[in-house]
Design a protein around this motif. Structure first.
Motif, PDB file in Angstrom:
ATOM      1  N   ARG A  98       0.836  -1.197   0.000  1.00  0.00           N
ATOM      2  CA  ARG A  98       0.000   0.000   0.000  1.00  0.00           C
ATOM      3  C   ARG A  98       0.875   1.253   0.000  1.00  0.00           C
ATOM      4  O   ARG A  98       0.592   2.208  -0.710  1.00  0.00           O
ATOM      5  N   ILE A 100       3.848   1.473  -1.202  1.00  0.00           N
ATOM      6  CA  ILE A 100       4.449   1.604  -2.540  1.00  0.00           C
ATOM      7  C   ILE A 100       3.448   2.281  -3.477  1.00  0.00           C
ATOM      8  O   ILE A 100       3.798   3.184  -4.228  1.00  0.00           O
ATOM      9  N   THR A 101       2.182   1.831  -3.394  1.00  0.00           N
ATOM     10  CA  THR A 101       1.152   2.432  -4.245  1.00  0.00           C
ATOM     11  C   THR A 101       1.039   3.932  -3.986  1.00  0.00           C
ATOM     12  O   THR A 101       0.978   4.726  -4.924  1.00  0.00           O
ATOM     13  N   VAL A 104       4.053   5.635  -5.499  1.00  0.00           N
ATOM     14  CA  VAL A 104       3.968   5.641  -6.968  1.00  0.00           C
ATOM     15  C   VAL A 104       2.929   6.672  -7.417  1.00  0.00           C
ATOM     16  O   VAL A 104       3.152   7.425  -8.364  1.00  0.00           O
ATOM     17  N   ARG A 105       1.798   6.733  -6.693  1.00  0.00           N
ATOM     18  CA  ARG A 105       0.739   7.682  -7.028  1.00  0.00           C
ATOM     19  C   ARG A 105       1.227   9.120  -6.839  1.00  0.00           C
ATOM     20  O   ARG A 105       1.010   9.971  -7.693  1.00  0.00           O
ATOM     21  N   ALA A 108       3.443  10.022  -9.662  1.00  0.00           N
ATOM     22  CA  ALA A 108       2.696  10.178 -10.915  1.00  0.00           C
ATOM     23  C   ALA A 108       1.937  11.501 -10.923  1.00  0.00           C
ATOM     24  O   ALA A 108       1.931  12.222 -11.926  1.00  0.00           O
ATOM     25  N   LEU A 109       1.308  11.836  -9.775  1.00  0.00           N
ATOM     26  CA  LEU A 109       0.534  13.081  -9.686  1.00  0.00           C
ATOM     27  C   LEU A 109       1.446  14.303  -9.795  1.00  0.00           C
ATOM     28  O   LEU A 109       1.135  15.263 -10.505  1.00  0.00           O
ATOM     29  N   GLY A 112       2.537  14.592 -13.314  1.00  0.00           N
ATOM     30  CA  GLY A 112       1.386  14.992 -14.135  1.00  0.00           C
ATOM     31  C   GLY A 112       1.062  16.473 -13.963  1.00  0.00           C
ATOM     32  O   GLY A 112       0.774  17.172 -14.932  1.00  0.00           O
ATOM     33  N   GLU A 113       1.108  16.937 -12.719  1.00  0.00           N
ATOM     34  CA  GLU A 113       0.834  18.350 -12.431  1.00  0.00           C
ATOM     35  C   GLU A 113       1.866  19.234 -13.129  1.00  0.00           C
ATOM     36  O   GLU A 113       1.518  20.258 -13.722  1.00  0.00           O
ATOM     37  N   ALA A 116       1.150  19.254 -16.793  1.00  0.00           N
ATOM     38  CA  ALA A 116      -0.061  20.024 -17.114  1.00  0.00           C
ATOM     39  C   ALA A 116       0.198  21.517 -16.990  1.00  0.00           C
ATOM     40  O   ALA A 116      -0.251  22.301 -17.825  1.00  0.00           O
ATOM     41  N   THR A 117       0.931  21.887 -15.953  1.00  0.00           N
ATOM     42  CA  THR A 117       1.229  23.308 -15.763  1.00  0.00           C
ATOM     43  C   THR A 117       2.087  23.824 -16.912  1.00  0.00           C
ATOM     44  O   THR A 117       1.878  24.924 -17.414  1.00  0.00           O
ATOM     45  N   PRO A 142       0.187  21.148  -6.181  1.00  0.00           N
ATOM     46  CA  PRO A 142      -1.207  20.731  -6.352  1.00  0.00           C
ATOM     47  C   PRO A 142      -2.165  21.770  -5.806  1.00  0.00           C
ATOM     48  O   PRO A 142      -1.840  22.499  -4.877  1.00  0.00           O
ATOM     49  N   GLU A 143      -3.387  21.799  -6.421  1.00  0.00           N
ATOM     50  CA  GLU A 143      -4.370  22.797  -5.994  1.00  0.00           C
ATOM     51  C   GLU A 143      -4.809  22.541  -4.555  1.00  0.00           C
ATOM     52  O   GLU A 143      -4.971  21.409  -4.175  1.00  0.00           O
TER      53      GLU A 143
ATOM     54  N   TYR B  68      -3.757  14.508 -20.980  1.00  0.00           N
ATOM     55  CA  TYR B  68      -3.051  14.218 -19.728  1.00  0.00           C
ATOM     56  C   TYR B  68      -2.633  12.751 -19.692  1.00  0.00           C
ATOM     57  O   TYR B  68      -3.471  11.867 -19.887  1.00  0.00           O
ATOM     58  N   LEU B  70      -0.543  10.258 -17.069  1.00  0.00           N
ATOM     59  CA  LEU B  70       0.215  10.055 -15.835  1.00  0.00           C
ATOM     60  C   LEU B  70       0.854   8.676 -15.920  1.00  0.00           C
ATOM     61  O   LEU B  70       0.275   7.763 -16.512  1.00  0.00           O
ATOM     62  N   ARG B  71       2.032   8.544 -15.317  1.00  0.00           N
ATOM     63  CA  ARG B  71       2.692   7.251 -15.420  1.00  0.00           C
ATOM     64  C   ARG B  71       3.038   6.703 -14.040  1.00  0.00           C
ATOM     65  O   ARG B  71       3.704   7.375 -13.252  1.00  0.00           O
ATOM     66  N   HIS B  72       2.554   5.505 -13.775  1.00  0.00           N
ATOM     67  CA  HIS B  72       2.997   4.794 -12.572  1.00  0.00           C
ATOM     68  C   HIS B  72       4.362   4.192 -12.879  1.00  0.00           C
ATOM     69  O   HIS B  72       4.516   3.521 -13.903  1.00  0.00           O
ATOM     70  N   ARG B  76       0.885  -1.114 -10.423  1.00  0.00           N
ATOM     71  CA  ARG B  76       0.146  -1.207  -9.160  1.00  0.00           C
ATOM     72  C   ARG B  76      -1.271  -1.725  -9.354  1.00  0.00           C
ATOM     73  O   ARG B  76      -2.046  -1.781  -8.402  1.00  0.00           O
ATOM     74  N   THR B  84      -5.479   7.034  -8.775  1.00  0.00           N
ATOM     75  CA  THR B  84      -4.554   8.090  -9.203  1.00  0.00           C
ATOM     76  C   THR B  84      -5.283   9.049 -10.151  1.00  0.00           C
ATOM     77  O   THR B  84      -5.189  10.270 -10.013  1.00  0.00           O
ATOM     78  N   PHE B  88      -6.177  13.050  -9.629  1.00  0.00           N
ATOM     79  CA  PHE B  88      -5.685  14.055 -10.579  1.00  0.00           C
ATOM     80  C   PHE B  88      -6.842  14.877 -11.143  1.00  0.00           C
ATOM     81  O   PHE B  88      -6.771  16.103 -11.235  1.00  0.00           O
ATOM     82  N   ARG B  91      -8.019  17.366  -8.695  1.00  0.00           N
ATOM     83  CA  ARG B  91      -7.077  18.486  -8.611  1.00  0.00           C
ATOM     84  C   ARG B  91      -7.226  19.445  -9.784  1.00  0.00           C
ATOM     85  O   ARG B  91      -6.958  20.638  -9.659  1.00  0.00           O
TER      86      ARG B  91
END
Lengths: 143, 240
Positions: A98, A100-101, A104-105, A108-109, A112-113, A116-117, A142-143, B68, B70-72, B76, B84, B88, B91
């Motif tokens: 858990r 690790i998840t 990893v999340r 990724a976020l 990704g942010e 995106a920005t 993040p927002e 968009y 996103l990559r793990h 998982r 995830t 996102f 957000r």
């Protein structure tokens, strides 16, 4: 009880259990073991040491419990202890998975942010100055 | 393979389409994802692909087709990828969150039907059901397995659904915030239903069409997987 009368096998077991007992006491002192876990494991190794030194004790306990032979009692106890051990390892493994998840999340976020920005800022980058590049990194949060 | 169904809902209004984020969890879907994304982005501008550490070109293809990606870094599982994506989307200010499979079994047209009751404030969550809709080329074994899954959900989660494991769902922002998927692998489908029941938010099943292709069937769950999913789910309910 004469320690010299013990067999080589009993000696080896005794040394192992004494080390394990000392290890669990040390873990308790250092605070590595949990409040419940530490004393339980210390008691288990102590009982195992007693069973090696005075095997007749196991027979007496076994008879009281209605199991019959001391060896059977030791066997049953070993199986139960092993099952508890496997279960606690399984739970720990789940927790690690858990974590690790979550890690990893998070990555990724974050990535990704950032992406995106960067994309959103690209059209507004006409007035390229050091300041706008700076504000880009600030909004990556993040927002 | 596509057959236009009789329950063709109209396209959602532009503002709804712009406020909806479509989450596409993908693991080794290079063969199919390009087409899926092409269809999706023409209607929904906010598509989030979560590449769950694919070993093929999924990530590169997705980056060409979706706004968009996103990559793990480590695989998982689908449940983790969905969570995830949901985080996102929230957000980025999503008002509606849609989950959509990457293997081409869902139809983009069905999303409108899922969003309509949420936009009309009739419910907060809509779940796609292949048994209320039309299913194209569903093999008998798959049908039996899915029926058993429905029975299982009715017994364990006590939610009367007609389709328990459909990847096409839609949530309002409020509902998406309440959903917490902690089961990484496929057991998340039952977990989502549990958290819907716990949230007390109104939900509804909406008929959707599933396209069964050789590809989507190969990517689907086998009986052995199903047994594993059930054991993961039950253990997950015991061990938190």
């Amino acid at each position: 009880m004469n320690l010299l009368a013990l067999s080589l096998f009993q000696h080896a077991l005794l040394v192992t259990f004494v080390l394990l007992f000392l290890g669990s006491v040390w873990a308790m002192v250092k605070g590595w073991a949990g409040r419940r876990e530490g004393p339980i494991w210390a008691a288990v190794w102590l009982a195992a040491g007693v069973a090696v030194l005075w095997p007749q004790v196991t027979s007496r306990v076994a008879k009281t419990l209605g199991i019959g032979r001391g060896a059977d009692l030791v066997f049953y106890c070993a199986v139960v202890i092993m099952l508890i051990g496997f279960w606690s390892i399984y739970i720990r493994l789940r927790r690690v998975r858990r974590d690790i998840t979550l890690l990893v999340r998070h990555l990724a976020l974050q990535e990704g942010e950032k992406e995106a920005t960067r994309k959103n800022d690209t059209p507004g980058m006409a007035n390229t100055s050091g300041q706008s590049a700076h504000s880009q990194t600030d909004t990556a949060k993040p927002e | 393979m596509t057959r236009e169904g009789k329950m063709e809902p109209s396209e959602p209004p532009t503002e709804v389409r712009e406020q909806a984020f479509v989450i596409v969890p993908a693991y080794n879907e290079a063969a199919c994802i390009e087409q899926v994304l092409r269809e999706l982005v023409t209607v929904y501008p906010n598509v989030i692909v979560i590449d769950d550490a694919s070993t093929d070109d999924t990530c590169a293809i997705a980056k060409r087709g979706a706004p968009y990606v996103l990559r793990h870094l480590i695989n998982r599982g689908q449940g983790a990828a969905l969570q995830t994506g949901i985080e996102f989307a929230l957000r980025r200010g999503a008002r509606y969150v849609v989950t959509f499979d990457a293997d081409g079994q869902h139809r983009v047209e069905d999303i409108a039907g899922l969003l309509a009751p949420i936009c009309a404030n009739e419910c907060e969550i809509t779940l796609g059901s292949r048994f209320l809709g039309e299913t194209i080329e569903m093999p008998l074994t798959r049908r039996i397995m899915l029926r058993l899954a429905v029975l299982f959900t009715r017994i364990v989660s006590r939610v009367p659904l007609t389709d328990a494991h459909n990847g096409l769902r839609a949530f309002s922002r409020r509902a998406a915030k309440r959903i917490r998927i902690s089961m990484d692998r496929m057991a998340h489908a039952s977990e989502i239903i549990d958290s819907i029941r716990r949230s007390g938010l109104p939900f509804r099943e909406v008929p959707v069409q599933i396209r069964y292709t050789a590809y989507s069937l190969a990517k689907g769950q086998s009986l052995r997987d199903a047994v594993r999913v059930v054991s993961h789910y039950l253990l997950g309910r015991v061990v938190r």
